[in-house]
Write an enzyme that holds these catalytic residues in place. Structure first.
Site, short mmCIF file in Angstrom:
data_model
loop_
_atom_site.label_atom_id
_atom_site.label_comp_id
_atom_site.label_asym_id
_atom_site.label_seq_id
_atom_site.Cartn_x
_atom_site.Cartn_y
_atom_site.Cartn_z
N GLU A 182 -3.68 13.51 -16.33
CA GLU A 182 -3.41 14.68 -17.19
C GLU A 182 -4.26 14.56 -18.45
O GLU A 182 -4.78 13.47 -18.74
CB GLU A 182 -1.91 14.71 -17.54
CG GLU A 182 -1.05 14.84 -16.30
CD GLU A 182 0.45 14.89 -16.59
OE1 GLU A 182 0.85 14.71 -17.77
OE2 GLU A 182 1.20 15.12 -15.63
N ASN B 36 -3.47 14.09 -21.43
CA ASN B 36 -3.02 13.00 -22.31
C ASN B 36 -2.46 11.81 -21.56
O ASN B 36 -1.87 10.91 -22.17
CB ASN B 36 -1.96 13.52 -23.29
CG ASN B 36 -2.55 14.55 -24.22
OD1 ASN B 36 -3.66 14.37 -24.73
ND2 ASN B 36 -1.86 15.66 -24.41
N ARG C 160 -46.32 1.95 -6.35
CA ARG C 160 -46.74 2.01 -7.74
C ARG C 160 -47.67 0.84 -8.09
O ARG C 160 -47.32 -0.33 -7.87
CB ARG C 160 -45.50 1.96 -8.65
CG ARG C 160 -45.79 1.98 -10.13
CD ARG C 160 -46.28 3.34 -10.57
NE ARG C 160 -46.46 3.42 -12.02
CZ ARG C 160 -46.98 4.47 -12.63
NH1 ARG C 160 -47.37 5.53 -11.93
NH2 ARG C 160 -47.11 4.48 -13.93
N GLU D 179 -9.91 5.88 -9.96
CA GLU D 179 -9.02 5.00 -9.18
C GLU D 179 -8.66 3.71 -9.91
O GLU D 179 -8.65 2.63 -9.33
CB GLU D 179 -9.62 4.68 -7.81
CG GLU D 179 -9.24 5.73 -6.79
CD GLU D 179 -10.44 6.17 -6.01
OE1 GLU D 179 -11.30 5.33 -5.72
OE2 GLU D 179 -10.52 7.36 -5.69
C1 LIG Z 1 -15.60 12.39 -12.45
C2 LIG Z 1 -14.16 12.00 -12.44
C3 LIG Z 1 -13.37 12.34 -11.35
C4 LIG Z 1 -12.01 12.03 -11.34
N1 LIG Z 1 -11.24 12.43 -10.28
C5 LIG Z 1 -9.89 12.30 -10.36
C6 LIG Z 1 -9.04 12.89 -9.35
O1 LIG Z 1 -9.51 13.48 -8.37
N2 LIG Z 1 -7.70 12.82 -9.53
C7 LIG Z 1 -7.13 12.19 -10.61
O2 LIG Z 1 -5.91 12.16 -10.71
N3 LIG Z 1 -7.91 11.61 -11.56
C8 LIG Z 1 -9.27 11.66 -11.47
N4 LIG Z 1 -10.07 11.11 -12.45
C9 LIG Z 1 -9.43 10.51 -13.61
C10 LIG Z 1 -9.55 9.00 -13.65
O3 LIG Z 1 -8.77 8.43 -12.64
C11 LIG Z 1 -9.14 8.58 -15.08
O4 LIG Z 1 -10.20 8.97 -15.93
C12 LIG Z 1 -8.87 7.10 -15.17
O5 LIG Z 1 -7.70 6.78 -14.47
C13 LIG Z 1 -8.71 6.64 -16.62
O6 LIG Z 1 -7.83 7.46 -17.33
P1 LIG Z 1 -8.31 8.07 -18.74
O7 LIG Z 1 -9.62 8.72 -18.54
O8 LIG Z 1 -7.22 8.88 -19.31
O9 LIG Z 1 -8.57 6.79 -19.67
P2 LIG Z 1 -7.49 6.02 -20.55
O10 LIG Z 1 -6.28 5.69 -19.76
O11 LIG Z 1 -7.31 6.76 -21.83
O12 LIG Z 1 -8.27 4.67 -20.83
C14 LIG Z 1 -9.45 4.64 -21.65
C15 LIG Z 1 -9.68 3.20 -22.06
O13 LIG Z 1 -8.63 2.75 -22.89
C16 LIG Z 1 -8.41 1.37 -22.73
N5 LIG Z 1 -6.99 1.16 -22.38
C17 LIG Z 1 -6.07 2.07 -21.95
N6 LIG Z 1 -4.87 1.50 -21.77
C18 LIG Z 1 -5.01 0.19 -22.07
C19 LIG Z 1 -4.15 -0.94 -22.06
N7 LIG Z 1 -2.86 -0.86 -21.66
N8 LIG Z 1 -4.66 -2.14 -22.41
C20 LIG Z 1 -5.96 -2.27 -22.77
N9 LIG Z 1 -6.83 -1.24 -22.80
C21 LIG Z 1 -6.37 -0.03 -22.46
C22 LIG Z 1 -9.35 0.91 -21.61
O14 LIG Z 1 -10.52 0.36 -22.19
C23 LIG Z 1 -9.69 2.20 -20.90
O15 LIG Z 1 -10.95 2.13 -20.26
C24 LIG Z 1 -11.44 11.35 -12.44
C25 LIG Z 1 -12.25 10.97 -13.53
C26 LIG Z 1 -13.58 11.29 -13.53
C27 LIG Z 1 -14.41 10.92 -14.72
#
Ligand SMILES: Cc1cc2nc3c(=O)[nH]c(=O)nc-3n(C[C@H](O)[C@H](O)[C@H](O)COP(=O)(O)OP(=O)(O)OC[C@H]3O[C@@H](n4cnc5c(N)ncnc54)[C@H](O)[C@@H]3O)c2cc1C
Length: 527
Positions: free
Chosen positions: A254, A256, A412, A508
């Site tokens: 989501e 957030n 190349r 994932e």
């Molecule tokens: C191109 C693309 C396709 C996707 N496809 C799908 C899909 O089909 N379905 C779906 O459901 N999702 C999908 N996703 C979402 C993806 O699974 C999420 O982006 C991923 O799970 C991370 O969640 P977030 O982006 O909210 O990062 P966040 O959870 O905000 O994490 C960002 C960073 O915060 C830090 N962090 C967070 N929590 C902690 C903790 N407890 N301890 C230490 N560090 C922490 C880490 O460094 C982490 O890398 C996709 C994403 C992309 C970019």
């Protein structure tokens, strides 16, 4: 199997094992992971490398030289990985005894790595893992299909951010690619997880986004239904997923809520005959074209229930082929989607979604009444399969980068000769080839393990995903470097591989969370 590889592997695994034991004590068998995150991350990664080393010992004889380099390189990296945390674990600075150190030094010696690079260049990067007849045929058939159908369109789809052509889906469906790990009783082909991985790999070699990733979503949903769907749901959905009649998207994230999946806030409220879904979702890949979306939503409004308040739904929707869509149901429910622009992974389109009272019948609650509140566990069962499959996707992108780079360094010329004749180029190619071999070793081992006890194989599937995705990022970037300025030009596919590979450690389970909370937890919990 070579004795030197066995010696290296045993020594490195002993080193990682001592760190794991000390980290178990420090974290009370994983209860205190968050108090020691850096320690756990490093120990989990070292444990992953140790597992890769164990698999490399078993690599086929034909890969002996490249596996030797891969093993030595991994073993050499483990002490550096553990050095910053050794004092916290009460360990002295990690190192090897003389025999292991000598075997590692021989394996990473420039001459040894260059020899592997020279062989990779001579074969134009066609580093084939020996397979039995059936699996060999699977791989060559998929490669022929991907070369014929996907490769001619891959660059155009990427440059213009087009949707995967419908023909790819119908042809892949005819060839049975969507049902490779669905049991025959439910209309699948059940060739097993290694066949699924080889298929994924070859499709991803042609295009990560326009081909290799098409298999991911049916895999995840099928595994979730197999894990907890009712018999009627298995009979209704699995044959349609396996045949490609129904294409799925997966919606957990989501705006957030990302890694903290237990906090999913999109609501599902009971209404006569089913539920209505209301809320926002993010990054839902393929949501436009998909016929159904597997949506994880909160059925228990009490947020203190966390993961226990979540349920998995199979949500019908109409197909759309653009970057934006809006749908409405006769009773007033609406669903809107808008794709977010990305530098790579184009072709599938990943959408931000907005559900408003979107109706889902009772029959499409995964697990029926018994599935209420079990969505988190079912989704995670699906993600185990997704992670394994992503290991295969990463190997395919890496293979493509090795092949294109090997060909480029032959063509190349600089300073009067092909750049592939320089020792440093051969050394880089040798590292690319050895890293790919290591990624395959663990991914194929995870696939075989998944054919047995899927639950027990979860940690190794996560390790395969972690390791192979890092390799894809590293190797594609090295390949780009060897292309010089032309590697940055869109007309050379290596720039696509770099952009595509970068997403692999994100989805994932973003890498830091996968390492800490999936691999770290499982490694430290073992007694
Ligand atoms: C191109 C693309 C396709 C996707 N496809 C799908 C899909 O089909 N379905 C779906 O459901 N999702 C999908 N996703 C979402 C993806 O699974 C999420 O982006 C991923 O799970 C991370 O969640 P977030 O982006 O909210 O990062 P966040 O959870 O905000 O994490 C960002 C960073 O915060 C830090 N962090 C967070 N929590 C902690 C903790 N407890 N301890 C230490 N560090 C922490 C880490 O460094 C982490 O890398 C996709 C994403 C992309 C970019």
């Amino acid at each position: 199997m070579s004795d030197a590889r066995r010696l290296i592997s045993d020594a490195a695994r002993a080193l990682a094992g001592r760190a794991v034991d000390a980290a178990r004590t420090l974290t009370r068998h994983g209860e205190a992971i968050d108090e020691h995150q850096v320690v756990v991350e490093r120990v989990a990664y070292a444990a992953t490398e140790a597992r890769v080393l164990a698999e490399l010992v078993e690599a086929p004889g034909a890969l002996s030289e490249v596996a030797q380099v891969a093993a030595a390189e991994l073993a050499a990296s483990i002490p550096y990985r553990l050095a910053p945390i050794a004092p916290l674990l009460g360990l002295s600075l990690p190192g090897y005894d003389a025999a292991a150190a000598a075997a590692i030094a021989a394996g990473i010696a420039p001459a040894a790595v260059e020899a592997v690079g020279a062989a990779a260049i001579a074969s134009e990067g066609r580093l084939m893992w020996p397979l039995d007849e059936v699996l060999g045929e699977v791989r060559s058939n998929v490669r022929a299909f991907a070369e014929r159908e996907v490769v001619p369109h891959a660059e155009r789809i990427h440059h213009h951010d087009e949707l995967v052509p419908e023909r790819f889906i119908s042809e892949m469906a005819k060839l049975g690619y969507f049902g490779l790990s669905v049991p025959e009783a439910y209309g699948g082909h059940e060739l097993g997880n290694l066949a699924m991985i080889l298929t994924t790999e070859e499709l991803s070699r042609a295009s990560l986004a326009a081909a290799g990733s098409l298999i991911t979503r049916p895999e995840i949903l099928a595994k979730a239904i197999l894990a907890g769907g009712t018999e009627a749901q298995k009979q209704a959905w699995l044959p349609r997923l396996a045949s490609g009649e129904v294409m799925a998207a997966i919606s957990v994230t989501e705006p957030n809520v990302g890694s903290d999946v237990a906090s999913v806030s999109c609501r599902a409220e009971r209404v006569p005959g089913g539920f209505t879904i209301t809320g926002a979702k993010a990054w839902c890949t393929f949501a436009g074209r998909a016929d159904v979306i597997a949506v994880l939503a909160r059925t228990d409004p009490d947020v203190s229930k966390g993961a226990r308040g979540l349920t998995l739904f199979i949500v019908d929707k109409p197909r759309f082929d653009g970057h934006e869509f809006a749908a409405a149901q006769p009773a007033g429910g609406t669903l809107g989607g808008k794709a977010d622009r990305t530098p790579g992974y184009r072709g599938m389109h990943s959408f931000t979604l907005s559900f408003d009272k979107w109706f889902v019948p009772d029959a499409q609650v995964v697990g029926g009444e018994g599935g209420i509140g079990r969505g988190f566990a079912l989704q995670m069962a699906g993600f185990v399969a997704g992670r394994l499959q992503t290991g295969g996707r990463a190997c395919g992108v890496t293979q493509a980068a090795v092949e294109h780079t090997a060909r480029y360094v032959i063509e190349r010329r600089q300073f009067g000769k092909p750049i592939g004749d320089y020792g440093l180029t051969r050394y880089h190619l040798g590292r690319m080839a050895s890293r790919l071999t290591a990624a395959r070793a663990i991914t194929y081992a995870a696939a075989t393990a998944m054919d047995g006890d899927e639950r027990a194989a979860g940690p190794v599937a996560a390790m395969a995903k972690l390791f192979a995705c890092d390799v894809a990022v590293e190797v594609t970037q090295l390949g780009q470097l060897l292309h010089g300025g032309w590697g940055y030009a869109e007309e050379y596919p290596i720039s696509r591989y770099v952009a595509d590979a970068q997403v692999l450690p994100i989805f994932e389970g973003v890498k830091p969370i996968l390492t800490l909370k999936v691999i770290g937890r499982s490694v430290l919990a073992a007694r």
